[in-house]
Design an enzyme around this catalytic site. Structure first.
Site, mmCIF file in Angstrom:
data_model
loop_
_atom_site.group_PDB
_atom_site.id
_atom_site.type_symbol
_atom_site.label_atom_id
_atom_site.label_comp_id
_atom_site.label_asym_id
_atom_site.label_seq_id
_atom_site.Cartn_x
_atom_site.Cartn_y
_atom_site.Cartn_z
ATOM 1 N N TYR B 439 0.823 -1.221 0.000
ATOM 2 C CA TYR B 439 0.000 0.000 0.000
ATOM 3 C C TYR B 439 0.852 1.264 0.000
ATOM 4 C CZ TYR B 439 -0.244 -0.274 5.289
ATOM 5 O OH TYR B 439 -0.008 -0.345 6.623
ATOM 6 N N GLU B 440 0.213 2.365 -0.286
ATOM 7 C CA GLU B 440 0.928 3.640 -0.488
ATOM 8 C C GLU B 440 1.975 3.530 -1.595
ATOM 9 O OE1 GLU B 440 -0.372 6.092 0.828
ATOM 10 O OE2 GLU B 440 -1.455 5.231 2.516
ATOM 11 N N GLY B 441 1.695 2.690 -2.572
ATOM 12 C CA GLY B 441 2.631 2.485 -3.690
ATOM 13 C C GLY B 441 3.549 1.309 -3.403
ATOM 14 N N GLN B 446 7.518 2.677 -5.958
ATOM 15 C CA GLN B 446 8.494 3.540 -5.279
ATOM 16 C C GLN B 446 9.793 3.599 -6.078
ATOM 17 O OE1 GLN B 446 7.538 5.231 -2.614
ATOM 18 N NE2 GLN B 446 5.610 4.106 -2.521
#
Lengths: 596, 596
Positions: B439-441, B446
């Site tokens: 999650y969050e990329g 990233q």
């Protein structure tokens, strides 16, 4: 949502083209009738059963798990019926002794059945899998009477078996075990104690369960030299094989585990249960080691299984799921986005899974063939096969499971957030695979076995044997310009492997802890080199075939070997540095690094 | 069975000795009263809450999970009460804007509260954690009226917030999202669509939930340039802040996940729900990016949290569990076997956990300080801080979570078979940590952000800035003979990092896919070098302290740095080879390696 298709083409490649099992069978005394046609028939039939019956139960087993009630264990929906079909199909007897109704198939063939059933449903496959261990132990160490009494029903699958080793305070260190065996005066023994982590210890799939139990006789020496081995059936068995009364043993509870929920992992209480000594008093651990080596090959196959499952399902998802455009421009301009398989990093993950799955297949099947060669050398040297088998077993067990876990974990990653959700099956595959680096001896224990017992204690002889075999292949390919990309790095690594081993051996003479400090990185290093040898061999076979055929299968093999050499094998560079860095960064007389 | 003790000493080391936050605060305009004493008081109080209230609920949250019934979600036993205590203690307001009742603490301090609550109970800490994102978004992009309406209750924790981005067909690729926002004619919008994976989307802990939702206006451009951002409250809010009627949105179901069971991951249905535009039309994704960077620092802290939890619990177990003797001879001759902490390989695993946990602490806290410096440069350069922050954020997010997962997994391994059993908490730690790489990329996203956007698109300038800063430290330490063991390898790596980046940039000019082919290995390589810089800095600080003190803490720091350089940093050797191996082993015009 996940699926399984047996990789019959690659299995045939490994068995028939890489390992040339057919030629081998023809040179043996007892397996001459085993030919490609028979193998195809057996494996196709097994593939069908695994794809259609076992695979659909894999998620069911995870979500339902096993239920315990008052000592009885219910397996997940469909498990019992699948086992019935498996027994009716004669599968339990495939490797079994002919004297007791077995079909005596070589492990070189049977390993493919192990792979396919394990990939389709590992938790389920542990029920028949553990029976093989019990069979093996009784058939190698039991008396003639014991064999007559227990083998036929174990071989035909009417009964299943277990191995009862671990106690709550002792796992790796079996010398500490406390379960007692006291003579009943009639030749039998009263077994008392509690065993934990007993896979398939209790279930509803078979009429009887035959436990093989490690215990201590009164006055037995301390440690590993005071352990004996006993047959302890759930229901007592009359000499005519008929079931008698219930024995004084029961499943006290089921463990709540991270994965393999479909398999019943039991706490087993033995309350003066009637047991029968197998083999000699106090020699139980030696007898157990025969079995443990076989079990370790089985666990190596688990690494293969989870890598294969991850690869197949990730590949299907990566072809289907669309998300973003390739950096080099749209590849599916008719769609809103490209399928993620176009992204180089997704391909890197898929290729890693592929070379780990196919690499494990080559190693595990090779080890299975070596196991056959110890009993049927067929012109080769049985002692040499034994030596290589014993060296390669800890590598196969630890390396194939560690890389299998990596492949499973990449599978979850390829699915992104969806990989974390149960319905896709990828997180189950990670959880199920995680046990493989623990049971049958952790990666640490395998590594000590490899570097300490199998190599240094034998002054490096088994490793020399292996390196000689690998070097011979390199020489053989020396003139082949297409193979230079593989042979040059492999030859360098083979030399370094020998040199580094010698250096560790020298350091260990000063301080035995050096072995423990190097062992896991050393095992991983050895594993990468072993796969490199096998991938180079696969490339050589494939390149040979490409001379007369235009089959993409062979072109892919060469490409996969290139990927392995360029993207995976470089890990040996860092492992070499870390395994040679010595014990001082772990143990110091001046500093306790864990004090706060 | 697991426990948590807040590592206050190491937190103080990083904040006060390594990053010298006190000196920094004194040089700022608004944080001059923040001193070591105040920090100690706040962190001690937080530590107590985390140890005594949150940590005991960690296993409860996993085993009970959240329950959905007819749209309502019940959190696990104790979660609601803990949140009440947290609100009463004023913790939600710690970082909050003073204009709305917040305490406006710098992130340099608050990050320690994030670490401690996250380590004690990650699933619980996500409820207040997500609120910060909503707060941040409204406070940066909302109108004055929106701020007055929503901020006070979000800041004091009476309400919580969410971020609603993902839809089932789009995660990484938000340009594909379909949720619609149609003008109601009164300045508000009707929001319709289904969002998935919404953390804390529905629960029983707060009076209201403020959803920040990405949606498309009628006629908006396709792709990422047509996305707008909306505030969509669960209960409508009158202009005086009083709760009105229930909005047309509901939680359709909870996802069944691998871990973080205590956090409600919701499918959220918006059925013409009333929403309010934040910021400009079609500029929603830009607004979202401000938030996402903050969220990524939070996720980096999750990597730290799981490594720390794994380390603490593995260490306690390794001291307690006895199994086998050290190879160099008995270390606890009075016991039946030695505690497993004597085994070099167990120490290798513990040290790996330790340097990953403490390394992550240094990086995450440094990033937090850079974040403070972007608003309060205090004599330094705010643009430079912004540049470094933006470069280090994807490294911190992906590298700290990947190594955090490794540490968690080693924790399970140190416990052997017991690690696989739920009661010990180690397998939960592995499952909970696994989401952090998604999650969050994802790690892949990233990595593309780092190499593509943050480095190559800016012609390498941000990286030059970072390498210059690291090189300055090396020069500064150039005369210190005790530091040579760290400085020499670090200088070599800094040079190679720059050179390799340039080479990849050149290759990418020919073929953009080269970026995708290199990115993940490149990010990991960058992460290992970044930790090496931080470990060298920690060693320099510790060695300085050892001149006037005999504190084992500092001796351990130097020893840990040595371990890092000898046993972990060599991984750069293989990553360098693989990231430079090019795209051709992944994408070929001649071969489809995935064809069967």
């Amino acid at each position: 949502m996940s699926h399984y298709q047996a990789p019959l083409r690659d299995i045939a490649f490994v068995q028939q083209e890489l390992l040339q099992v057919e030629q081998y069978f023809q040179a043996t005394d007892c397996w001459q009738e085993m030919n490609a046609e028979l193998m195809d028939a057996v494996l196709n039939e097994s593939a069908k059963f695994c794809e259609e019956v076992l695979a659909p139960l894999n998620a069911v087993g995870d979500s339902e798990g096993c239920q315990w009630y008052d000592g009885e264990v219910t397996t997940p929906t469909g498990f019992k019926e699948a086992y019935k079909q498996y027994v009716e199909g004669g599968w339990p007897a495939l490797e079994g002794d002919e004297a007791f109704g077995g079909q005596a198939f070589p492990k070189s063939i049977a390993i493919a059945v192990t792979e396919m059933s394990g990939t389709a449903n590992w938790a389920w496959s542990m029920y028949p899998g553990l029976s093989h261990g019990a069979c093996h132990t009784i058939s190698h160490h039991g008396s003639e009477e014991q064999k007559q009494q227990f083998m036929p029903k174990l071989v035909d699958g009417s009964w299943t078996g277990t191995m009862c080793l671990t106690e709550s305070h002792c796992g790796s260190d079996l010398g500490m075990l406390r379960t007692k065996a006291e003579p009943n005066g009639d030749g039998s023994y009263a077994i008392s104690g509690t065993k934990i982590f007993i896979s398939s210890g209790e279930h509803d799939m078979a009429e009887n369960i035959i436990h093989i139990v490690l215990a201590r006789l009164p006055g037995a020496p301390k440690g590993t030299k005071g352990i004996s081995l006993f047959i302890v059936p759930k229901f007592l068995v009359a000499s005519d094989g008929k079931l008698g009364e219930r024995n004084a043993l029961s499943c006290g509870s089921l463990e709540h585990k991270m994965g393999i929920h479909g398999n019943a992992t039991c706490v087993m209480n033995f309350d003066g249960a009637t047991g029968y000594l197998i083999g000699e008093e106090n020699r139980g651990l030696n007898a157990m080691f025969t079995f443990m080596n076989t079990a370790r090959i089985g666990t190596a196959a688990q690494g293969l299984a989870h890598a294969e499952w991850a690869y197949q399902n990730s590949l299907a998802y990566a072809r289907d799921r669309t998300q973003m455009r390739a950096l080099s421009g749209p590849k599916a301009p008719d769609k809103e986005a490209d399928p993620i398989i176009v992204h180089a990093d997704v391909r890197r993950m898929l290729m890693t899974q592929k070379v780990f799955a196919e690499g494990a297949r080559m190693l595990v099947y090779w080890v299975a063939q070596l196991s056959d060669q110890t009993v049927q050398p067929a012109g080769s040297d049985a002692d040499k096969a034994e030596e290589l088998l014993s060296l390669l077993t800890p590598i196969a067990k630890a390396f194939a499971t560690e890389t299998g876990f990596e492949a499973a974990n990449l599978g979850l990653q390829i699915f992104g957030g969806h990989g974390y959700i149960k319905e896709w099956g990828m997180e189950q595959n990670v959880r199920d695979s995680r046990i493989s680096m623990l049971y049958e001896g952790t990666t640490g224990i395998q590594s000590l076995d490899l570097l300490g017992r199998k190599i240094l204690l034998k002054a490096g002889e088994p490793l020399k044997l292996l390196i000689t075999e690998m070097s011979a292949f390199c020489k053989e390919q020396g003139d082949n310009p297409e193979m230079a990309q593989f042979i040059a790095p492999l030859e360098n690594l083979l030399k370094a492997w020998g040199d580094n081993t010698m250096k560790i051996g020298m350091a260990a003479m000063q301080n035995q802890d050096e072995v423990n400090a190097a062992c896991v990185d050393y095992l991983m290093y050895s594993g990468y080199i072993t796969y490199a040898y096998l991938w180079a061999k696969a490339a050589a076979v494939a390149q040979q075939k490409l001379n007369d055929s235009d089959d993409d299968f062979y072109r892919n093999k060469v490409y996969s070997a290139q990927f392995y050499f360029q993207r995976i094998l470089p890990r040996t560079a860092s492992l070499e540095q870390t395994m040679m860095s010595g014990v001082n960064n772990l143990i110091s007389e001046q500093v306790d690094p864990f004090a706060m």
